[in-house]
Motif scaffolding. Structure first.
Motif, PDB file in Angstrom:
ATOM      1  N   PHE A  29       0.804  -1.127   0.000  1.00  0.00           N
ATOM      2  CA  PHE A  29      -0.004   0.040  -0.093  1.00  0.00           C
ATOM      3  C   PHE A  29       0.895   1.016  -0.108  1.00  0.00           C
ATOM      4  CE2 PHE A  29      -3.135  -2.921   1.657  1.00  0.00           C
ATOM      5  CZ  PHE A  29      -4.067  -2.617   0.895  1.00  0.00           C
ATOM      6  N   LYS A  30       0.398   2.309  -0.903  1.00  0.00           N
ATOM      7  CA  LYS A  30       1.088   3.601  -0.784  1.00  0.00           C
ATOM      8  C   LYS A  30       0.358   4.639  -0.065  1.00  0.00           C
ATOM      9  CE  LYS A  30       4.374   2.009  -3.421  1.00  0.00           C
ATOM     10  NZ  LYS A  30       5.717   1.608  -2.962  1.00  0.00           N
ATOM     11  N   ALA A  31      -0.982   4.336   0.510  1.00  0.00           N
ATOM     12  CA  ALA A  31      -1.675   5.286   1.146  1.00  0.00           C
ATOM     13  C   ALA A  31      -2.558   4.528   2.272  1.00  0.00           C
ATOM     14  CB  ALA A  31      -2.528   5.866  -0.030  1.00  0.00           C
ATOM     15  N   VAL A  32      -2.908   5.453   3.295  1.00  0.00           N
ATOM     16  CA  VAL A  32      -3.824   4.875   4.491  1.00  0.00           C
ATOM     17  C   VAL A  32      -4.698   6.008   4.629  1.00  0.00           C
ATOM     18  CG1 VAL A  32      -1.724   3.740   5.279  1.00  0.00           C
ATOM     19  CG2 VAL A  32      -2.254   6.023   6.033  1.00  0.00           C
ATOM     20  N   GLU A  33      -5.855   5.291   5.272  1.00  0.00           N
ATOM     21  CA  GLU A  33      -6.774   6.342   5.696  1.00  0.00           C
ATOM     22  C   GLU A  33      -7.092   5.537   7.336  1.00  0.00           C
ATOM     23  OE1 GLU A  33     -10.024   6.119   3.124  1.00  0.00           O
ATOM     24  OE2 GLU A  33     -10.870   4.375   4.214  1.00  0.00           O
ATOM     25  N   TYR A  34      -7.853   6.190   8.266  1.00  0.00           N
ATOM     26  CA  TYR A  34      -8.313   5.626   9.272  1.00  0.00           C
ATOM     27  C   TYR A  34      -9.390   6.558   9.878  1.00  0.00           C
ATOM     28  CZ  TYR A  34      -4.282   8.099  10.579  1.00  0.00           C
ATOM     29  OH  TYR A  34      -3.256   9.410  10.620  1.00  0.00           O
ATOM     30  N   LEU A  35     -10.135   5.986  10.938  1.00  0.00           N
ATOM     31  CA  LEU A  35     -11.065   7.235  11.524  1.00  0.00           C
ATOM     32  C   LEU A  35     -10.665   7.973  11.978  1.00  0.00           C
ATOM     33  CD1 LEU A  35     -13.716   4.362  12.975  1.00  0.00           C
ATOM     34  CD2 LEU A  35     -13.819   5.513  10.728  1.00  0.00           C
ATOM     35  N   PHE A  36      -9.782   8.012  13.186  1.00  0.00           N
ATOM     36  CA  PHE A  36      -9.415   9.274  13.902  1.00  0.00           C
ATOM     37  C   PHE A  36      -7.757   9.080  14.496  1.00  0.00           C
ATOM     38  CE2 PHE A  36     -13.788   7.877  15.092  1.00  0.00           C
ATOM     39  CZ  PHE A  36     -14.603   8.852  14.745  1.00  0.00           C
ATOM     40  N   PRO A  37      -7.229  10.181  14.164  1.00  0.00           N
ATOM     41  CA  PRO A  37      -5.880  10.240  14.627  1.00  0.00           C
ATOM     42  C   PRO A  37      -5.472  10.982  16.033  1.00  0.00           C
ATOM     43  CG  PRO A  37      -6.228  12.354  13.579  1.00  0.00           C
ATOM     44  CD  PRO A  37      -7.572  11.519  13.514  1.00  0.00           C
ATOM     45  N   TYR A  38      -6.601  11.303  16.961  1.00  0.00           N
ATOM     46  CA  TYR A  38      -6.406  12.103  17.904  1.00  0.00           C
ATOM     47  C   TYR A  38      -5.862  11.548  19.222  1.00  0.00           C
ATOM     48  CZ  TYR A  38      -9.552  14.321  14.535  1.00  0.00           C
ATOM     49  OH  TYR A  38     -10.053  14.925  13.234  1.00  0.00           O
ATOM     50  N   ASP A  39      -5.578  10.196  19.231  1.00  0.00           N
ATOM     51  CA  ASP A  39      -4.940   9.537  20.458  1.00  0.00           C
ATOM     52  C   ASP A  39      -3.404   9.814  20.292  1.00  0.00           C
ATOM     53  OD1 ASP A  39      -7.243   8.911  21.489  1.00  0.00           O
ATOM     54  OD2 ASP A  39      -7.282   6.736  20.772  1.00  0.00           O
ATOM     55  N   PHE A  40      -3.070  10.079  19.193  1.00  0.00           N
ATOM     56  CA  PHE A  40      -1.453  10.276  18.964  1.00  0.00           C
ATOM     57  C   PHE A  40      -1.133  11.712  18.434  1.00  0.00           C
ATOM     58  CE2 PHE A  40      -3.127   6.213  17.979  1.00  0.00           C
ATOM     59  CZ  PHE A  40      -2.387   5.243  18.892  1.00  0.00           C
ATOM     60  N   PRO A  41      -0.011  12.139  18.977  1.00  0.00           N
ATOM     61  CA  PRO A  41       0.289  13.627  18.266  1.00  0.00           C
ATOM     62  C   PRO A  41       0.619  13.488  16.946  1.00  0.00           C
ATOM     63  CG  PRO A  41       1.748  12.793  20.247  1.00  0.00           C
ATOM     64  CD  PRO A  41       0.925  11.575  19.795  1.00  0.00           C
ATOM     65  N   ALA A  42       0.096  14.550  16.378  1.00  0.00           N
ATOM     66  CA  ALA A  42       0.250  14.763  14.743  1.00  0.00           C
ATOM     67  C   ALA A  42       1.747  14.381  14.307  1.00  0.00           C
ATOM     68  CB  ALA A  42      -0.107  15.907  14.204  1.00  0.00           C
ATOM     69  N   ALA A  43       2.695  14.810  15.032  1.00  0.00           N
ATOM     70  CA  ALA A  43       4.236  14.612  14.538  1.00  0.00           C
ATOM     71  C   ALA A  43       4.455  12.896  14.640  1.00  0.00           C
ATOM     72  CB  ALA A  43       5.131  15.302  15.598  1.00  0.00           C
ATOM     73  N   THR A  44       3.791  12.274  15.387  1.00  0.00           N
ATOM     74  CA  THR A  44       4.286  10.783  15.592  1.00  0.00           C
ATOM     75  C   THR A  44       3.868  10.065  14.270  1.00  0.00           C
ATOM     76  OG1 THR A  44       4.209  10.842  17.756  1.00  0.00           O
ATOM     77  CG2 THR A  44       3.627   8.884  16.778  1.00  0.00           C
ATOM     78  N   LEU A  45       2.464  10.566  13.962  1.00  0.00           N
ATOM     79  CA  LEU A  45       1.904   9.795  12.808  1.00  0.00           C
ATOM     80  C   LEU A  45       2.683  10.391  11.645  1.00  0.00           C
ATOM     81  CD1 LEU A  45      -1.835  10.294  13.885  1.00  0.00           C
ATOM     82  CD2 LEU A  45      -0.529   8.284  14.080  1.00  0.00           C
ATOM     83  N   LYS A  46       2.937  11.733  11.557  1.00  0.00           N
ATOM     84  CA  LYS A  46       3.504  12.215  10.237  1.00  0.00           C
ATOM     85  C   LYS A  46       5.142  11.645   9.927  1.00  0.00           C
ATOM     86  CE  LYS A  46       5.779  16.558   8.375  1.00  0.00           C
ATOM     87  NZ  LYS A  46       5.901  17.904   8.551  1.00  0.00           N
ATOM     88  N   ALA A  47       5.613  11.155  11.204  1.00  0.00           N
ATOM     89  CA  ALA A  47       6.932  10.480  11.065  1.00  0.00           C
ATOM     90  C   ALA A  47       6.864   9.276  10.501  1.00  0.00           C
ATOM     91  CB  ALA A  47       7.590  10.431  12.270  1.00  0.00           C
ATOM     92  N   LEU A  48       5.571   8.477  10.847  1.00  0.00           N
ATOM     93  CA  LEU A  48       5.437   7.148  10.191  1.00  0.00           C
ATOM     94  C   LEU A  48       5.031   6.933   8.887  1.00  0.00           C
ATOM     95  CD1 LEU A  48       3.394   5.312  13.508  1.00  0.00           C
ATOM     96  CD2 LEU A  48       5.496   4.697  12.621  1.00  0.00           C
TER      97      LEU A  48
END
Length: 262
Positions: A29-48
């Motif tokens: 996969f080259k792309a992802v979606e999900y319901l909610f990101p708010y349990d994690f800092p945006a910076a953490t998800l951006k890094a992943l």
């Protein structure tokens, strides 16, 4: 050629959420979606996302108290200030994660509540969300959801969603066409895709009726993917389904597409 995004809320649940990014990338996969990101800092998800070469496609604005059963607040009278704050919070995350689409959930219509009042609030809130998001280059999408999976949900039909978008009149407000929900409520998907494609902002898939991989059930997805291609849809298609067993083991249906997606 359709491009597919893994839905990390429903897929790869054999892994912790933060490990699902690597698992999806490993499967192609080259792309992802999900319901909610708010349990994690945006910076953490951006890094992943950066680490695994993934594009963030979509997530939902805060939906109210999800654990208590709320399913969005956009149509709920008396929650307008909270809704505006939820849009602001979501847009803070889009700035970090880079997605250009944001899903705003309508919410539940309780027994005895006036539908017209909810619709009035819904239109006002959507106008606010679209105007605020437009300044960020973000599209707002609204999704009709079937009443079997989510009894009482305010928005159930494609034509109603399209009419609401037309009434609001914002160029960056469109409909999220979930094939699973549409089949359960209405059917006749190919005709609706052809009718509504200019107003469709995002597409999702799942098998019907079990909501498993889209390689079984009553929908013939290879035909629908051809229709979507012919209509010129160039966005990602979200794989919002519950795998029958392990996620990776059930990806035979999408492997030929993943090999060719950019």
């Amino acid at each position: 050629m359709p491009r597919f995004a893994a839905n990390l809320t429903m897929m790869y649940t054999e892994h912790g959420f933060l490990e699902r990014f690597a698992a999806a990338a490993q499967d192609g996969f080259k792309a992802v979606e999900y319901l909610f990101p708010y349990d994690f800092p945006a910076a953490t998800l951006k890094a992943l996302l950066a680490e695994h070469g993934l594009t963030q496609v979509l997530f939902n604005a805060p939906p109210g108290d999800w654990a208590a059963g709320e399913r969005g607040i956009a149509s709920l009278p008396g929650r307008e200030d909270e809704f505006r704050r939820s849009v602001d919070t979501a847009l803070e995350y889009t700035r970090e994660l880079g997605n250009r689409k944001l899903h705003v959930m309508a919410g539940l219509l309780g027994a005895g509540q006036a539908r017209e009042r909810h619709r009035e609030v819904y239109l006002q809130n959507l106008a606010y969300a679209a105007k605020t998001a437009q300044a960020e280059g973000v599209m707002i999408v609204i999704e009709p959801i079937n009443t079997r999976d989510m009894p009482g949900f305010f928005l159930n039909r494609q034509d109603d969603a399209q009419a609401i978008c037309a009434e609001v009149g914002a160029p960056n407000l469109k409909v999220q066409f979930d094939c699973y929900h549409c089949q359960i409520v209405e059917g006749d998907l190919a005709v609706k895709l052809k009718r509504d494609m200019p107003g469709i902002g995002h597409i999702q898939v799942a098998g019907v009726p079990e909501r498993n991989e889209p390689d079984s059930g009553e929908l013939h997805y290879p035909y629908l993917f051809d229709v979507i291609d012919q209509l010129g849809y160039d966005g990602w298609i979200g794989c919002e389904y519950r795998p029958r067993a392990g996620t990776s083991a059930g990806l035979g249906w999408v492997k030929p597409y993943l090999k060719n997606q950019a």
